[in-house]
Design a protein around this motif. Structure first.
Motif, mmCIF file in Angstrom:
data_model
loop_
_atom_site.group_PDB
_atom_site.id
_atom_site.type_symbol
_atom_site.label_atom_id
_atom_site.label_comp_id
_atom_site.label_asym_id
_atom_site.label_seq_id
_atom_site.Cartn_x
_atom_site.Cartn_y
_atom_site.Cartn_z
ATOM 1 N N VAL A 170 0.834 -1.205 0.000
ATOM 2 C CA VAL A 170 0.000 0.000 0.000
ATOM 3 C C VAL A 170 0.867 1.253 0.000
ATOM 4 O O VAL A 170 0.595 2.227 -0.727
ATOM 5 C CB VAL A 170 -0.944 -0.017 1.218
ATOM 6 C CG1 VAL A 170 -1.621 1.331 1.406
ATOM 7 C CG2 VAL A 170 -1.987 -1.117 1.058
ATOM 8 N N GLU A 171 1.915 1.236 0.790
ATOM 9 C CA GLU A 171 2.829 2.378 0.839
ATOM 10 C C GLU A 171 3.470 2.623 -0.530
ATOM 11 O O GLU A 171 3.619 3.772 -0.970
ATOM 12 C CB GLU A 171 3.906 2.109 1.885
ATOM 13 C CG GLU A 171 4.791 3.296 2.205
ATOM 14 C CD GLU A 171 5.791 2.996 3.310
ATOM 15 O OE1 GLU A 171 6.668 3.853 3.533
ATOM 16 O OE2 GLU A 171 5.683 1.927 3.940
ATOM 17 N N ASN A 172 3.829 1.541 -1.229
ATOM 18 C CA ASN A 172 4.429 1.678 -2.558
ATOM 19 C C ASN A 172 3.423 2.192 -3.586
ATOM 20 O O ASN A 172 3.795 2.942 -4.503
ATOM 21 C CB ASN A 172 4.998 0.330 -3.016
ATOM 22 C CG ASN A 172 6.240 -0.073 -2.236
ATOM 23 O OD1 ASN A 172 6.921 0.774 -1.660
ATOM 24 N ND2 ASN A 172 6.533 -1.360 -2.190
ATOM 25 N N LEU A 173 2.159 1.807 -3.451
ATOM 26 C CA LEU A 173 1.122 2.331 -4.344
ATOM 27 C C LEU A 173 1.015 3.843 -4.180
ATOM 28 O O LEU A 173 0.917 4.593 -5.160
ATOM 29 C CB LEU A 173 -0.221 1.674 -4.031
ATOM 30 C CG LEU A 173 -0.379 0.204 -4.420
ATOM 31 C CD1 LEU A 173 -1.643 -0.385 -3.798
ATOM 32 C CD2 LEU A 173 -0.433 0.041 -5.936
ATOM 33 N N ARG A 174 1.046 4.281 -2.919
ATOM 34 C CA ARG A 174 0.992 5.729 -2.665
ATOM 35 C C ARG A 174 2.206 6.440 -3.267
ATOM 36 O O ARG A 174 2.082 7.520 -3.847
ATOM 37 C CB ARG A 174 0.927 5.988 -1.159
ATOM 38 C CG ARG A 174 0.746 7.463 -0.809
ATOM 39 C CD ARG A 174 1.562 7.885 0.396
ATOM 40 N NE ARG A 174 1.493 6.916 1.461
ATOM 41 C CZ ARG A 174 2.390 6.850 2.435
ATOM 42 N NH1 ARG A 174 3.438 7.678 2.446
ATOM 43 N NH2 ARG A 174 2.289 5.952 3.394
ATOM 44 N N LYS A 175 3.368 5.825 -3.152
ATOM 45 C CA LYS A 175 4.581 6.429 -3.699
ATOM 46 C C LYS A 175 4.453 6.628 -5.206
ATOM 47 O O LYS A 175 4.851 7.663 -5.751
ATOM 48 C CB LYS A 175 5.799 5.562 -3.388
ATOM 49 C CG LYS A 175 7.139 6.172 -3.803
ATOM 50 C CD LYS A 175 8.299 5.311 -3.355
ATOM 51 C CE LYS A 175 9.642 5.982 -3.664
ATOM 52 N NZ LYS A 175 9.839 6.264 -5.102
ATOM 53 N N SER A 176 3.890 5.640 -5.903
ATOM 54 C CA SER A 176 3.687 5.777 -7.348
ATOM 55 C C SER A 176 2.780 6.954 -7.663
ATOM 56 O O SER A 176 3.019 7.704 -8.618
ATOM 57 C CB SER A 176 3.090 4.483 -7.923
ATOM 58 O OG SER A 176 4.060 3.473 -8.019
ATOM 59 N N LEU A 177 1.736 7.108 -6.863
ATOM 60 C CA LEU A 177 0.814 8.225 -7.075
ATOM 61 C C LEU A 177 1.504 9.566 -6.881
ATOM 62 O O LEU A 177 1.368 10.484 -7.710
ATOM 63 C CB LEU A 177 -0.372 8.112 -6.120
ATOM 64 C CG LEU A 177 -1.390 7.008 -6.403
ATOM 65 C CD1 LEU A 177 -2.384 6.899 -5.256
ATOM 66 C CD2 LEU A 177 -2.126 7.296 -7.702
ATOM 67 N N LEU A 178 2.243 9.684 -5.796
ATOM 68 C CA LEU A 178 2.915 10.950 -5.502
ATOM 69 C C LEU A 178 4.010 11.246 -6.517
ATOM 70 O O LEU A 178 4.171 12.393 -6.956
ATOM 71 C CB LEU A 178 3.493 10.916 -4.087
ATOM 72 C CG LEU A 178 2.481 10.779 -2.941
ATOM 73 C CD1 LEU A 178 3.203 10.707 -1.602
ATOM 74 C CD2 LEU A 178 1.495 11.950 -2.952
ATOM 75 N N ASP A 179 4.775 10.226 -6.896
ATOM 76 C CA ASP A 179 5.855 10.422 -7.874
ATOM 77 C C ASP A 179 5.319 10.852 -9.238
ATOM 78 O O ASP A 179 6.036 11.462 -10.029
ATOM 79 C CB ASP A 179 6.661 9.123 -8.050
ATOM 80 C CG ASP A 179 7.528 8.814 -6.837
ATOM 81 O OD1 ASP A 179 7.683 9.703 -5.970
ATOM 82 O OD2 ASP A 179 8.033 7.675 -6.743
ATOM 83 N N SER A 180 4.046 10.527 -9.498
ATOM 84 C CA SER A 180 3.452 10.851 -10.793
ATOM 85 C C SER A 180 2.645 12.144 -10.765
ATOM 86 O O SER A 180 2.023 12.504 -11.762
ATOM 87 C CB SER A 180 2.552 9.697 -11.253
ATOM 88 O OG SER A 180 3.284 8.498 -11.351
ATOM 89 N N GLY A 181 2.647 12.825 -9.634
ATOM 90 C CA GLY A 181 1.960 14.113 -9.564
ATOM 91 C C GLY A 181 0.607 14.086 -8.899
ATOM 92 O O GLY A 181 -0.061 15.123 -8.809
ATOM 93 N N GLY A 182 0.163 12.908 -8.413
ATOM 94 C CA GLY A 182 -1.091 12.840 -7.677
ATOM 95 C C GLY A 182 -0.930 13.373 -6.272
ATOM 96 O O GLY A 182 0.185 13.660 -5.811
ATOM 97 N N GLN A 183 -2.041 13.517 -5.569
ATOM 98 C CA GLN A 183 -2.013 14.020 -4.190
ATOM 99 C C GLN A 183 -2.729 13.029 -3.269
ATOM 100 O O GLN A 183 -3.735 12.432 -3.650
ATOM 101 C CB GLN A 183 -2.714 15.373 -4.089
ATOM 102 C CG GLN A 183 -2.088 16.488 -4.903
ATOM 103 C CD GLN A 183 -2.849 17.793 -4.749
ATOM 104 O OE1 GLN A 183 -3.390 18.108 -3.676
ATOM 105 N NE2 GLN A 183 -2.893 18.578 -5.820
ATOM 106 N N VAL A 184 -2.191 12.885 -2.059
ATOM 107 C CA VAL A 184 -2.843 12.073 -1.027
ATOM 108 C C VAL A 184 -2.808 12.871 0.268
ATOM 109 O O VAL A 184 -1.736 13.259 0.734
ATOM 110 C CB VAL A 184 -2.141 10.714 -0.832
ATOM 111 C CG1 VAL A 184 -2.908 9.877 0.193
ATOM 112 C CG2 VAL A 184 -2.008 9.952 -2.146
ATOM 113 N N HIS A 185 -3.974 13.111 0.842
ATOM 114 C CA HIS A 185 -4.086 13.892 2.076
ATOM 115 C C HIS A 185 -4.652 13.001 3.175
ATOM 116 O O HIS A 185 -5.797 12.545 3.085
ATOM 117 C CB HIS A 185 -5.002 15.108 1.870
ATOM 118 C CG HIS A 185 -4.526 16.040 0.797
ATOM 119 N ND1 HIS A 185 -3.746 17.152 1.081
ATOM 120 C CD2 HIS A 185 -4.708 16.039 -0.546
ATOM 121 C CE1 HIS A 185 -3.475 17.796 -0.049
ATOM 122 N NE2 HIS A 185 -4.052 17.130 -1.052
#
Length: 526
Positions: free
Chosen positions: A201-216
């Motif tokens: 799950v942590e790695n999925l979030r990293k992919s999102l953030l590295d690609s310009g997505g946001q997680v709050h």
């Protein structure tokens, strides 16, 4: 047939099922060629058939006939960075539906903004001991709420009845690319385990953030911004506003405040069937001996996983079935409030606990909650759940102690003078579960258990213990959506999805529904 690649299904006895030479010889027989032509072989699917005394293993293999098989590329994350002018899509919830919706948005060139009421998966871990050891339930960070959703710390089973193989494979491949074991690509009933899922799950979030997505994180949605029947954004507890071209509602089925908010804002909801009951726990060696047809004192062979079971029947027009069976697992407290006690099951990747547990639940139809309708209207199913959970809290006692009763005592309608050891860390308190649940549920469970005992000789035993209550099997509410557009029929740009909306039943199906909902939203916006 020279220089070809063939797909072959073979069946082998358990004891030689890992022998690649036997794979080749059996495949050669099926292909009617000499085994010398089978130059290479690779496992595609693996399942165990334990229906008969002699256990067999069913394998699907890829065979290189007079040639080597091409090497498979290692699965790794590969997402392009979204552009600065990419349109925003709000996603409420960071469970599998929300995460996979966000990844699909990245793939299609949109910027996902995930809002999650709970904490990130690392910080979330430190709140779980407060529940199990201290009996205190943090409101927004528990077994249900937080990064990864309820599935992160509740076993990680990936099996789904979804018939579209492509999306299922994409989910599995995405998980492997982010650190899940390769084995989930071949097992008939894939499972990751709650010890491995957090890192995935942590790695999925990293992919999102590295690609310009946001997680709050720690960002609970408390209101929707709706103008002229069009959803344009949300408001969070701290007063923040997040606006986007669409809102993907991917909250889990325990986000009861979201249902209340939708109801308050006159956004149409529907009641749907759900199920409630108890969680039963047996010694795992007992279940092994029943399912694998050997003596209870015999050690399970290393090639066999901890045995599982699936039980279902219909009694007096209501389904009675096992739910979330966890071989080699643990029972955990999944309450979202200090006023309630709720139990569920989980297991680690090795499934090496000495216990096997499963929910045994009875279907609840909307008409079964009519007594709550006058006060709670469309939310009467939730009120029904909450009443049982509060009763369980009272019967359990302080903290997250769970009410418990031996199965034989439940069937006989008597107190349990003592209780067997259980995996439930907060502890148990002997209680009359047969009096805690409504009579119409108890009577069906009684008949169901007796039938299951006939099908699984030894299932009804003094060693079996029941814990209560199991109420969060699925949502009592469905948030309606158009069958084709997946958009709410009355609120434009609102796309309900996943378990919380009533359209999924587990990690894989929620992930698939999240991707479909994002695709539908983007199709509308394009």
């Amino acid at each position: 047939m020279a220089g070809s690649i063939e797909i072959v299904d073979i069946i082998l006895p358990l004891e030689v099922s890992e022998n690649k030479s036997r794979w080749k010889s059996e495949a050669a027989k099926k292909l009617k060629i000499d085994v010398s032509h089978c130059l290479d072989i690779r496992l595609l699917k693996h399942s165990i058939d334990a229906r008969q005394q002699k256990i067999k293993v069913q394998l699907r293999v890829e065979v290189g006939v007079d040639r080597l098989l091409p090497l498979k590329d290692r699965l790794v994350p590969n997402y392009k960075h979204v552009t600065k002018d990419a349109r925003n899509i709000i996603i409420v919830g960071c469970g599998p539906a929300g995460l996979f919706a966000a990844l699909r948005a990245i793939e299609l060139g949109y910027c996902p903004i995930i809002l999650e009421r709970g904490k990130n998966v690392y910080d979330r871990r430190f709140d779980l001991p407060k529940i199990t050891r201290q009996g205190i339930v943090p409101q927004d960070s528990n077994y249900c709420f937080g990064e990864g959703g309820a599935g992160t710390f509740s076993d990680g089973k990936l099996y789904t009845r979804a018939t579209k193989r492509g999306p299922v494979e994409k989910v599995y491949q995405t998980l492997v690319a982010h650190g899940a074991p390769n084995r989930i690509l071949v097992d008939a009933h894939p499972h990751i385990g709650s010890n491995l899922l957090p890192k995935v799950v942590e790695n999925l979030r990293k992919s999102l953030l590295d690609s310009g997505g946001q997680v709050h994180f720690s960002t609970r949605v408390v209101d929707f911004i709706v103008k002229e029947q069009k959803m344009i954004g949300v408001i969070t507890l701290d007063g923040g506003e997040f606006k986007g071209d669409a809102v993907i509602l991917a909250t889990g089925h325990s986000s009861r405040d979201i249902y209340s908010l939708l109801y308050k804002k006159n956004i149409r909801l529907e009641q749907k069937p759900f199920a409630v009951g108890l969680r039963i726990e047996h010694p795992q060696p007992l279940i092994d001996s029943i399912q694998y047809h050997y003596r209870s004192d015999q050690v399970r062979p290393n090639l066999l996983p901890a045995a599982k079971y699936s039980l279902a029947t219909k009694i007096d027009e209501r389904g009675v079935h096992s739910f979330c069976m966890c071989p080699g697992g643990l029972i955990v407290p999944t309450s979202t409030s200090n006023e309630e006690v709720v139990v569920n099951g989980m297991s680690l990747s090795r499934r090496d606990s000495p216990f096997a547990n499963s929910g045994i639940v009875v279907t609840v139809e909307p008409q079964d909650t009519l007594e709550f309708r006058r006060e709670y209207s469309i939310l009467s199913g939730i009120a029904f759940q909450k009443e049982l959970e509060k009763k369980a809290k009272h019967a359990g006692g302080e903290g997250q102690l769970a009410p418990a009763q031996r199965l034989v005592d439940f069937l006989s309608g008597r107190d349990s003078a003592d209780l067997p050891k259980t995996s439930y860390i907060p502890g148990v308190n002997s209680s009359r579960l047969d009096e805690l649940l409504p009579e119409w549920i108890v009577s069906r469970m009684n008949k169901g258990f007796k039938l299951f005992g006939k099908n699984m000789k030894g299932y009804i035993t003094k060693e079996a213990v029941l814990l209560g209550v199991e109420t969060r099997t699925s949502s009592p509410i469905r948030i309606p959506r158009d069958q084709n557009t997946l958009e709410h029929p009355e609120i434009e740009n609102l796309f309900p999805c996943g378990e919380g909306a009533g359209y999924a039943g587990g990690i894989a199906s929620a992930a698939i529904d999240g991707m479909r909902s994002m695709e539908a939203a983007i199709k509308k916006l394009s």
